[in-house]
Design a protein around this motif. Sequence first.
Motif, PDB file in Angstrom:
ATOM      1  N   PHE A 137      10.899 -23.143 102.317  1.00  0.00           N
ATOM      2  CA  PHE A 137      10.252 -23.034 101.002  1.00  0.00           C
ATOM      3  C   PHE A 137      11.339 -23.106  99.928  1.00  0.00           C
ATOM      4  O   PHE A 137      11.744 -22.100  99.350  1.00  0.00           O
ATOM      5  CB  PHE A 137       9.441 -21.736 100.916  1.00  0.00           C
ATOM      6  CG  PHE A 137       8.146 -21.802 101.666  1.00  0.00           C
ATOM      7  CD1 PHE A 137       7.104 -22.610 101.219  1.00  0.00           C
ATOM      8  CD2 PHE A 137       7.953 -21.071 102.826  1.00  0.00           C
ATOM      9  CE1 PHE A 137       5.896 -22.685 101.915  1.00  0.00           C
ATOM     10  CE2 PHE A 137       6.754 -21.133 103.530  1.00  0.00           C
ATOM     11  CZ  PHE A 137       5.722 -21.940 103.070  1.00  0.00           C
ATOM     12  N   ASN A 138      11.794 -24.331  99.663  1.00  0.00           N
ATOM     13  CA  ASN A 138      12.993 -24.542  98.842  1.00  0.00           C
ATOM     14  C   ASN A 138      12.844 -24.119  97.391  1.00  0.00           C
ATOM     15  O   ASN A 138      13.843 -23.847  96.725  1.00  0.00           O
ATOM     16  CB  ASN A 138      13.413 -26.013  98.898  1.00  0.00           C
ATOM     17  CG  ASN A 138      12.302 -26.925  98.408  1.00  0.00           C
ATOM     18  OD1 ASN A 138      11.219 -26.924  98.986  1.00  0.00           O
ATOM     19  ND2 ASN A 138      12.531 -27.689  97.364  1.00  0.00           N
ATOM     20  N   TYR A 139      11.595 -24.068  96.868  1.00  0.00           N
ATOM     21  CA  TYR A 139      11.461 -23.746  95.435  1.00  0.00           C
ATOM     22  C   TYR A 139      11.908 -22.324  95.112  1.00  0.00           C
ATOM     23  O   TYR A 139      12.170 -22.005  93.961  1.00  0.00           O
ATOM     24  CB  TYR A 139      10.035 -23.999  94.950  1.00  0.00           C
ATOM     25  CG  TYR A 139       9.671 -25.467  94.948  1.00  0.00           C
ATOM     26  CD1 TYR A 139      10.556 -26.420  94.449  1.00  0.00           C
ATOM     27  CD2 TYR A 139       8.456 -25.911  95.448  1.00  0.00           C
ATOM     28  CE1 TYR A 139      10.243 -27.770  94.454  1.00  0.00           C
ATOM     29  CE2 TYR A 139       8.126 -27.259  95.465  1.00  0.00           C
ATOM     30  CZ  TYR A 139       9.020 -28.182  94.961  1.00  0.00           C
ATOM     31  OH  TYR A 139       8.715 -29.512  94.964  1.00  0.00           O
ATOM     32  N   ARG A 140      11.987 -21.459  96.135  1.00  0.00           N
ATOM     33  CA  ARG A 140      12.584 -20.141  95.898  1.00  0.00           C
ATOM     34  C   ARG A 140      13.998 -20.263  95.370  1.00  0.00           C
ATOM     35  O   ARG A 140      14.511 -19.349  94.743  1.00  0.00           O
ATOM     36  CB  ARG A 140      12.694 -19.380  97.224  1.00  0.00           C
ATOM     37  CG  ARG A 140      11.408 -18.878  97.788  1.00  0.00           C
ATOM     38  CD  ARG A 140      11.755 -18.102  99.037  1.00  0.00           C
ATOM     39  NE  ARG A 140      10.572 -17.487  99.619  1.00  0.00           N
ATOM     40  CZ  ARG A 140      10.615 -16.399 100.374  1.00  0.00           C
ATOM     41  NH1 ARG A 140      11.770 -15.832 100.642  1.00  0.00           N
ATOM     42  NH2 ARG A 140       9.511 -15.895 100.877  1.00  0.00           N
ATOM     43  N   ARG A 141      14.638 -21.376  95.691  1.00  0.00           N
ATOM     44  CA  ARG A 141      16.056 -21.538  95.379  1.00  0.00           C
ATOM     45  C   ARG A 141      16.315 -22.273  94.080  1.00  0.00           C
ATOM     46  O   ARG A 141      17.453 -22.635  93.783  1.00  0.00           O
ATOM     47  CB  ARG A 141      16.743 -22.266  96.531  1.00  0.00           C
ATOM     48  CG  ARG A 141      17.307 -21.343  97.566  1.00  0.00           C
ATOM     49  CD  ARG A 141      16.362 -20.912  98.626  1.00  0.00           C
ATOM     50  NE  ARG A 141      16.965 -19.865  99.436  1.00  0.00           N
ATOM     51  CZ  ARG A 141      16.408 -19.332 100.504  1.00  0.00           C
ATOM     52  NH1 ARG A 141      15.214 -19.733 100.903  1.00  0.00           N
ATOM     53  NH2 ARG A 141      17.020 -18.388 101.168  1.00  0.00           N
ATOM     54  N   LEU A 147      15.636 -16.264  88.979  1.00  0.00           N
ATOM     55  CA  LEU A 147      15.769 -15.392  87.810  1.00  0.00           C
ATOM     56  C   LEU A 147      14.442 -14.682  87.514  1.00  0.00           C
ATOM     57  O   LEU A 147      14.413 -13.500  87.170  1.00  0.00           O
ATOM     58  CB  LEU A 147      16.218 -16.211  86.589  1.00  0.00           C
ATOM     59  CG  LEU A 147      16.335 -15.436  85.281  1.00  0.00           C
ATOM     60  CD1 LEU A 147      17.390 -14.326  85.372  1.00  0.00           C
ATOM     61  CD2 LEU A 147      16.671 -16.380  84.120  1.00  0.00           C
ATOM     62  N   MET A 148      13.342 -15.416  87.678  1.00  0.00           N
ATOM     63  CA  MET A 148      12.010 -14.817  87.478  1.00  0.00           C
ATOM     64  C   MET A 148      11.845 -13.618  88.417  1.00  0.00           C
ATOM     65  O   MET A 148      11.407 -12.543  88.018  1.00  0.00           O
ATOM     66  CB  MET A 148      10.964 -15.909  87.784  1.00  0.00           C
ATOM     67  CG  MET A 148       9.567 -15.507  87.491  1.00  0.00           C
ATOM     68  SD  MET A 148       8.335 -16.861  87.524  1.00  0.00           S
ATOM     69  CE  MET A 148       9.030 -18.241  88.313  1.00  0.00           C
ATOM     70  N   ARG A 149      12.259 -13.813  89.660  1.00  0.00           N
ATOM     71  CA  ARG A 149      12.151 -12.715  90.630  1.00  0.00           C
ATOM     72  C   ARG A 149      13.023 -11.521  90.206  1.00  0.00           C
ATOM     73  O   ARG A 149      12.593 -10.375  90.282  1.00  0.00           O
ATOM     74  CB  ARG A 149      12.576 -13.213  92.013  1.00  0.00           C
ATOM     75  CG  ARG A 149      12.621 -12.126  93.063  1.00  0.00           C
ATOM     76  CD  ARG A 149      12.971 -12.721  94.414  1.00  0.00           C
ATOM     77  NE  ARG A 149      13.517 -11.738  95.322  1.00  0.00           N
ATOM     78  CZ  ARG A 149      12.802 -10.917  96.092  1.00  0.00           C
ATOM     79  NH1 ARG A 149      11.493 -10.967  96.036  1.00  0.00           N
ATOM     80  NH2 ARG A 149      13.384 -10.065  96.893  1.00  0.00           N
ATOM     81  N   HIS A 327      23.672 -16.789  86.113  1.00  0.00           N
ATOM     82  CA  HIS A 327      22.348 -17.052  86.684  1.00  0.00           C
ATOM     83  C   HIS A 327      22.487 -17.367  88.179  1.00  0.00           C
ATOM     84  O   HIS A 327      23.530 -17.873  88.613  1.00  0.00           O
ATOM     85  CB  HIS A 327      21.679 -18.234  85.956  1.00  0.00           C
ATOM     86  CG  HIS A 327      21.165 -17.877  84.593  1.00  0.00           C
ATOM     87  ND1 HIS A 327      21.312 -18.702  83.493  1.00  0.00           N
ATOM     88  CD2 HIS A 327      20.507 -16.778  84.142  1.00  0.00           C
ATOM     89  CE1 HIS A 327      20.759 -18.132  82.429  1.00  0.00           C
ATOM     90  NE2 HIS A 327      20.268 -16.965  82.805  1.00  0.00           N
ATOM     91  N   PRO A 328      21.426 -17.093  88.968  1.00  0.00           N
ATOM     92  CA  PRO A 328      21.513 -17.306  90.412  1.00  0.00           C
ATOM     93  C   PRO A 328      21.961 -18.729  90.761  1.00  0.00           C
ATOM     94  O   PRO A 328      21.485 -19.694  90.163  1.00  0.00           O
ATOM     95  CB  PRO A 328      20.083 -17.053  90.896  1.00  0.00           C
ATOM     96  CG  PRO A 328      19.466 -16.195  89.835  1.00  0.00           C
ATOM     97  CD  PRO A 328      20.117 -16.567  88.554  1.00  0.00           C
ATOM     98  N   TYR A 329      22.867 -18.843  91.699  1.00  0.00           N
ATOM     99  CA  TYR A 329      23.362 -20.098  92.287  1.00  0.00           C
ATOM    100  C   TYR A 329      24.262 -20.929  91.372  1.00  0.00           C
ATOM    101  O   TYR A 329      24.850 -21.913  91.803  1.00  0.00           O
ATOM    102  CB  TYR A 329      22.198 -21.015  92.731  1.00  0.00           C
ATOM    103  CG  TYR A 329      21.300 -20.423  93.767  1.00  0.00           C
ATOM    104  CD1 TYR A 329      21.725 -20.292  95.088  1.00  0.00           C
ATOM    105  CD2 TYR A 329      20.022 -19.972  93.444  1.00  0.00           C
ATOM    106  CE1 TYR A 329      20.906 -19.725  96.053  1.00  0.00           C
ATOM    107  CE2 TYR A 329      19.193 -19.408  94.402  1.00  0.00           C
ATOM    108  CZ  TYR A 329      19.642 -19.288  95.703  1.00  0.00           C
ATOM    109  OH  TYR A 329      18.824 -18.732  96.650  1.00  0.00           O
ATOM    110  N   LEU A 330      24.357 -20.606  90.083  1.00  0.00           N
ATOM    111  CA  LEU A 330      24.914 -21.572  89.144  1.00  0.00           C
ATOM    112  C   LEU A 330      26.419 -21.488  88.906  1.00  0.00           C
ATOM    113  O   LEU A 330      26.999 -22.417  88.326  1.00  0.00           O
ATOM    114  CB  LEU A 330      24.150 -21.510  87.819  1.00  0.00           C
ATOM    115  CG  LEU A 330      22.777 -22.183  87.967  1.00  0.00           C
ATOM    116  CD1 LEU A 330      21.867 -21.847  86.811  1.00  0.00           C
ATOM    117  CD2 LEU A 330      22.931 -23.694  88.093  1.00  0.00           C
TER     118      LEU A 330
END
Length: 402
Positions: A137-141, A147-149, A327-330
Amino acid sequence: MSTTNNELRVGMVGYAFMGAAHSQAWRTVNRVYDLPARARMALVCGRDPGKVADAADRLGWEEHTTDWRELVNRPDIDVVDICTPGDSHAEIALAALAAGKHVLCEKPLANTVAEAREMAAAAATAQAGGARSMCGFNYRRVPAVALMRQLIADGRLGEIRHVRAVYLQDWIVDPQFPLVWRLRKEVSGSGALGDIGAHIIDLTQYVTGQRISGVSAVTETFVKERPLPAESSGLAAQADGAGAATGQVTVDDAAIFVARLDGGALATYEATRFATGRKNALRVEINGSLGSVAFDLERLNELEFLDATRPAAEQGFNRILVTEAEHPYLSAWWPPGHIIGYEHSFTHQMRDFIEAVATGVDPSPSFAEALQVQLVLDAVTRSADLGSSWTEVEPSLATAAA
Ligand SMILES: NC(=O)c1ccc[n+]([C@@H]2O[C@H](COP(=O)([O-])OP(=O)(O)OC[C@H]3O[C@@H](n4cnc5c(N)ncnc54)[C@H](O)[C@@H]3O)[C@@H](O)[C@H]2O)c1
């Protein structure tokens, strides 16, 4: 299963749409992120010898085979990456787990709840021997989704009251579009529901930390018969020409349902391939007692956030450009404002998978979490079959999303 010399030798089955997206991610991930293991693109599998040889060359795989059983049983393969339609997920994943491989399987996990249960049970058994498994479920990433989570987990939205999710496409509006595998239940399991509805089910449960507990649904198949395809791959296909033989569409073209989440929120979901003009519009809005967030995949670098604790005169939806290093992953990508795209969600997926495998923790979403999504899909189908009657989602043993 341990990594060999800090190397994870990957064998991928299927090389078309998702195969290309996953290849791009496997090629990129270790060049962008500093990880405890390095993915090696060892072996790719497809059914046609010429085409798989070409795909190996084009996508960057060292070797190729036409037999997924060979791939699964080769002792020098550590990870099996399943990018085939749903009718082969269970068989390939069960064989891979039995051989002690780590498994990454595309979504939806399976075509039926029975298959998904068997896969989740096999993953739990294999985990005792160190094999990890994850569903794609790639859209989690997508960073804005992560950030929403975070905002919700930090309490910035307060109590969640509403979840509004749509996933809108239009690629089969034309009744002459051929009967590709996605329109045949025996191959795909379901239509828009399992293909794109599964994504918004997983995404909304992931960001809210709440599970769908019951649903009332309608589904429809607008075009019931279509020409047989000449050849197809991914979402593109051609019919066999004028006068081509036709076949029955055996899946839903659209699925709409209302739901209750176990934390008290009310939710609406719409998944359709008939939203004329909408190409890949995955949109989610969540309203809480202290604020709201809104996300649109077609503008995936942005998150709208309303903070209702601000003075009324200053309130309004803020557009957060989700490109900052914090921000996450960035932090591994570009300077602020230098945006990323669809394919990065797969690179992030491989990053999390490699890190989990190399450090001996379970990646998420696990097969158990993906089984829970399958149970929601099943409840939607049963409700629609029963004239939209309220249908509880069967409980699963999945723990809360990590
Ligand atoms: N995560 C996402 O956003 C996303 C997007 C699209 C598709 N998917 C999922 O990915 C999976 C594949 O979809 P796709 O769009 O890539 O399909 P596709 O038709 O583009 O590719 C399927 C591939 O599987 C191969 N294949 C089929 N049966 C096989 C077998 N028995 N042995 C070896 N190879 C076999 C085909 O030759 C082809 O290479 C599906 O489960 C789908 O739901 C996920």
